[in-house]
Design a protein around this motif. Structure first.
Motif, PDB file in Angstrom:
ATOM      1  N   THR A  81     -12.938 -26.642 -14.342  1.00  0.00           N
ATOM      2  CA  THR A  81     -13.350 -27.803 -13.543  1.00  0.00           C
ATOM      3  C   THR A  81     -14.207 -28.769 -14.347  1.00  0.00           C
ATOM      4  O   THR A  81     -14.599 -29.812 -13.829  1.00  0.00           O
ATOM      5  N   LYS A 102     -13.735 -33.815  -8.992  1.00  0.00           N
ATOM      6  CA  LYS A 102     -15.051 -33.511  -8.438  1.00  0.00           C
ATOM      7  C   LYS A 102     -15.672 -34.750  -7.795  1.00  0.00           C
ATOM      8  O   LYS A 102     -16.245 -34.685  -6.706  1.00  0.00           O
ATOM      9  N   LEU A 156     -16.618 -29.510  -4.832  1.00  0.00           N
ATOM     10  CA  LEU A 156     -15.805 -28.682  -5.713  1.00  0.00           C
ATOM     11  C   LEU A 156     -16.728 -27.808  -6.549  1.00  0.00           C
ATOM     12  O   LEU A 156     -17.595 -28.305  -7.276  1.00  0.00           O
ATOM     13  N   ASP A 204     -17.869 -25.198  -9.542  1.00  0.00           N
ATOM     14  CA  ASP A 204     -17.552 -25.120 -10.973  1.00  0.00           C
ATOM     15  C   ASP A 204     -17.032 -23.735 -11.337  1.00  0.00           C
ATOM     16  O   ASP A 204     -17.581 -22.713 -10.909  1.00  0.00           O
ATOM     17  N   SER A 239      -8.727 -24.612  -6.785  1.00  0.00           N
ATOM     18  CA  SER A 239      -9.921 -25.422  -6.532  1.00  0.00           C
ATOM     19  C   SER A 239     -10.678 -24.822  -5.359  1.00  0.00           C
ATOM     20  O   SER A 239     -10.149 -24.721  -4.257  1.00  0.00           O
TER      21      SER A 239
END
Length: 456
Positions: free
Chosen positions: A120, A126, A136, A138, A247
Motif C-alpha cells: 500500500t 489511500k 486504507l 497499511d 485492500s
C-alpha cells in the motif's frame, strides 16, 4: 510415550513451530497432534453436482487437517501490525515484522517463488479513500493463491514428515500438568512432554477455553466478527486489486459509529462453505493460476462485536446468528443487494436473472431475517461508501452471502514469550486470541520455537 515437545494443532502456528525446531537440528523428539487429515487426504465432498451443499462432516476438511483453516484459503500473508492480530503487543513491533518477513522467506523457498508481493506504500488509492471517509490500512501482502499455498504446505510437510511424529485424525481430550512437564491424553493413549505448544486455531476455541478452565489459566473475552460476503464483477474492484490485491478498508458508520471493514478479498475468486463445530458459514478463495479464475471478485464486510457484563460469550452470539441462517436456508443464504434494500427476499428467478453469476450454490433468501438490524444497517452503509471509490459496488445485482462469522478464542493470558502461567505451556496462533491471520500465526510459531530452543 515420552516426547521433548508436543504440538497440538497442525495449522500455521504449529507447522512453523515444528519447522523451526527441526531446522535447529538438536535431535529433539517432537510430536504433532492434528484433529484432521494429512494434506493429500483433505477433500471437501461438495462437488457442485452430486453434493451441492455442506453435509456437515464430523471433521470439516476445509477447517481441519495439515495446514489448518488456511490450507485452502487464497494464501494471503499480510506483513503488517495494523491488522491480523496483536502479536506485537507481546513481542514488540519490530520483532513481529521481522518474523513475518522470515515466514515469507520460508514460503518462497518452499514453492512460493515468483508470487507477487503487493504494497500500500505510495498508493493514490489511500488518498481517494480518505476523501470518501474510508481508511486504507497499511500492509505488504504476499499472495500465494490457493494452488501455490497448497504446494508450499506440501513441500514443508515433506521436509517435516520423517523428522516429526505426526498423529492425524487424533483428538486431544485433555492437557494436564505433570511434574515439570505435561500429560496429553488422546483417545485411550497418554503421552508426556517437557514442553507443550497449543495451536488449535479458531475452530478449537471452545476446546481451548475448557483447557484454560481446567488448568486455571486466566482468559478475557474477545470479539466476534459478523457480516456477509460480497460477490460482484471483478471489473468493479480491478483498479484496487490490480495494484494492492487485498485492500483492508475501514469505515465508521454515520448512524451508530460502528466500524465496518473489508476482509479477505479474492479477485477472480470463488465463494465457499465452511463448517465450524457443525455450523455452516461462508468464506472465499482465489487462485494464482489464471486458468482457475472466475469473472467475479468476493470479499467480506464484517462488524466486530465485543461483550462485557453480564454477557461475555461473543462466540455464542455469533453461533446463534449462524444457526438461524442454517435453519432458514439449510446453510448459507444468498441475496441480491437490490432485493435487500427493497425489503424483499431473493428467489431463484431473481438470482438466475442477475448479471452476477454466483460461484456458490446457496439458498436464495432474506438476510434481514438473520442479521441484527444494527449490523445489517452498517453493512448497507458501507456498501454505499465503497460505491464512491469503486462504482458498481451498490449495484442491484451485487450478491450478499450470509452469514460470514469469524470466531475468536477467548484471549489467553500470556507473557512476553507467549507462555501461560503454567510454565512450559505455550499458546500460539488464532487459538490464543492474539493472532488472527496466517502471517501472525506463523510468526508466533517461530517465536515460541526459538524461545524453547534458547531454554534447552
Amino acid at each position: 510415550m515420552k516426547y521433548d515437545i508436543i504440538i497440538i494443532g497442525a495449522g500455521p502456528g504449529g507447522i512453523f513451530s515444528a519447522y523451526e525446531l527441526v531446522k535447529a537440528d538438536r535431535g529433539l523428539k517432537i510430536a504433532v497432534f492434528e484433529l484432521g487429515n494429512p494434506l493429500n487426504r483433505r477433500k471437501c465432498p461438495i462437488d457442485g453436482k452430486k453434493v451441492k451443499s455442506c453435509i456437515k462432516c464430523p471433521t470439516c476438511a476445509i477447517m481441519s487437517g495439515f495446514g489448518g483453516a488456511g490450507a485452502f484459503s487464497d494464501g494471503k500473508y499480510n506483513i503488517t501490525n495494523q491488522f491480523g492480530g496483536t502479536l506485537y503487543e507481546h513481542i514488540g513491533k519490530k520483532e513481529a515484522i521481522d518474523l513475518m518477513r522470515y515466514v515469507d522467506e520460508i514460503n518462497l523457498k518452499h514453492g512460493g517463488e515468483g508470487t507477487k508481493l503487493y504494497s500500500t506504500a505510495n498508493t493514490a488509492i489511500k488518498k481517494k479513500c480518505f476523501e470518501n471517509d474510508l481508511h486504507l490500512l497499511d500492509a505488504q501482502v504476499r499472495h500465494l493463491g490457493t494452488d501455490i499455498n497448497y504446494i508450499v504446505l506440501e513441500n514443508i510437510y515433506n521436509y517435516l514428515k520423517d523428522k516429526v511424529d505426526f498423529k492425524f485424525r487424533t483428538a486431544v481430550t485433555s492437557v494436564k500438568k505433570k511434574g515439570k512437564g505435561f500429560e496429553i491424553t488422546a483417545g485411550k493413549e497418554t503421552y508426556t512432554a517437557d514442553k507443550c505448544i497449543v495451536s488449535v486455531g479458531r475452530s478449537g476455541s471452545k476446546w481451548m477455553e475448557s483447557v484454560c478452565r481446567e488448568m486455571d489459566i486466566p482468559t478475557k473475552s474477545n470479539r466476534v466478527d459478523i457480516g456477509v460476503r460480497v460477490e460482484l464483477p471483478a471489473e468493479v474492484f480491478s483498479h484496487l486489486t490490480d495494484e494492492l490485491y487485498e485492500s483492508k478498508i475501514v469505515y465508521r458508520t454515520k448512524q451508530f459509529e460502528d466500524l465496518v471493514r473489508t476482509f479477505c478479498m479474492n479477485p477472480h475468486g470463488v465463494v465457499v462453505n465452511e463448517n465450524t463445530n457443525g455450523i455452516v458459514t461462508v468464506n472465499g478463495h482465489s487462485y494464482e493460476d489464471p486458468k482457475l479464475h472466475t469473472e467475479n471478485t468476493n470479499f467480506a464486510l464484517l462488524v466486530s462485536k465485543h461483550f462485557s457484563e453480564p454477557f461475555k460469550d461473543s462466540n455464542g452470539y455469533g453461533e446463534s446468528i449462524a444457526r438461524l441462517s442454517n435453519m432458514l436456508g439449510g446453510g448459507v443464504i444468498v441475496q441480491r443487494f437490490g432485493d435487500l434494500t427493497r425489503g424483499r427476499r431473493s428467489n431463484e428467478n431473481r438470482i438466475n436473472e442477475s448479471y452476477v453469476v454466483p460461484t456458490l450454490a446457496a439458498t436464495p433468501g432474506d438476510l434481514s431475517l438473520v442479521i441484527p438490524k444494527r449490523i445489517l444497517d452498517g453493512i448497507i452503509e458501507m456498501i454505499y461508501a465503497l460505491d464512491k471509490i469503486a462504482p458498481g459496488t451498490a449495484n442491484d445485482d451485487t450478491l450478499l452471502y450470509g452469514v460470514e462469522v469469524k470466531f475468536y478464542n477467548m484471549e489467553v493470558e500470556l507473557d512476553s514469550n507467549l507462555q501461560t502461567k503454567q510454565k512450559g505451556l505455550y499458546v500460539i496462533g488464532d487459538g490464543s486470541g492474539v493472532t488472527h491471520s496466517l502471517s501472525h500465526a506463523s510468526a508466533s510459531g517461530v517465536y515460541v520455537a526459538r524461545h524453547i530452543l534458547s531454554e534447552m
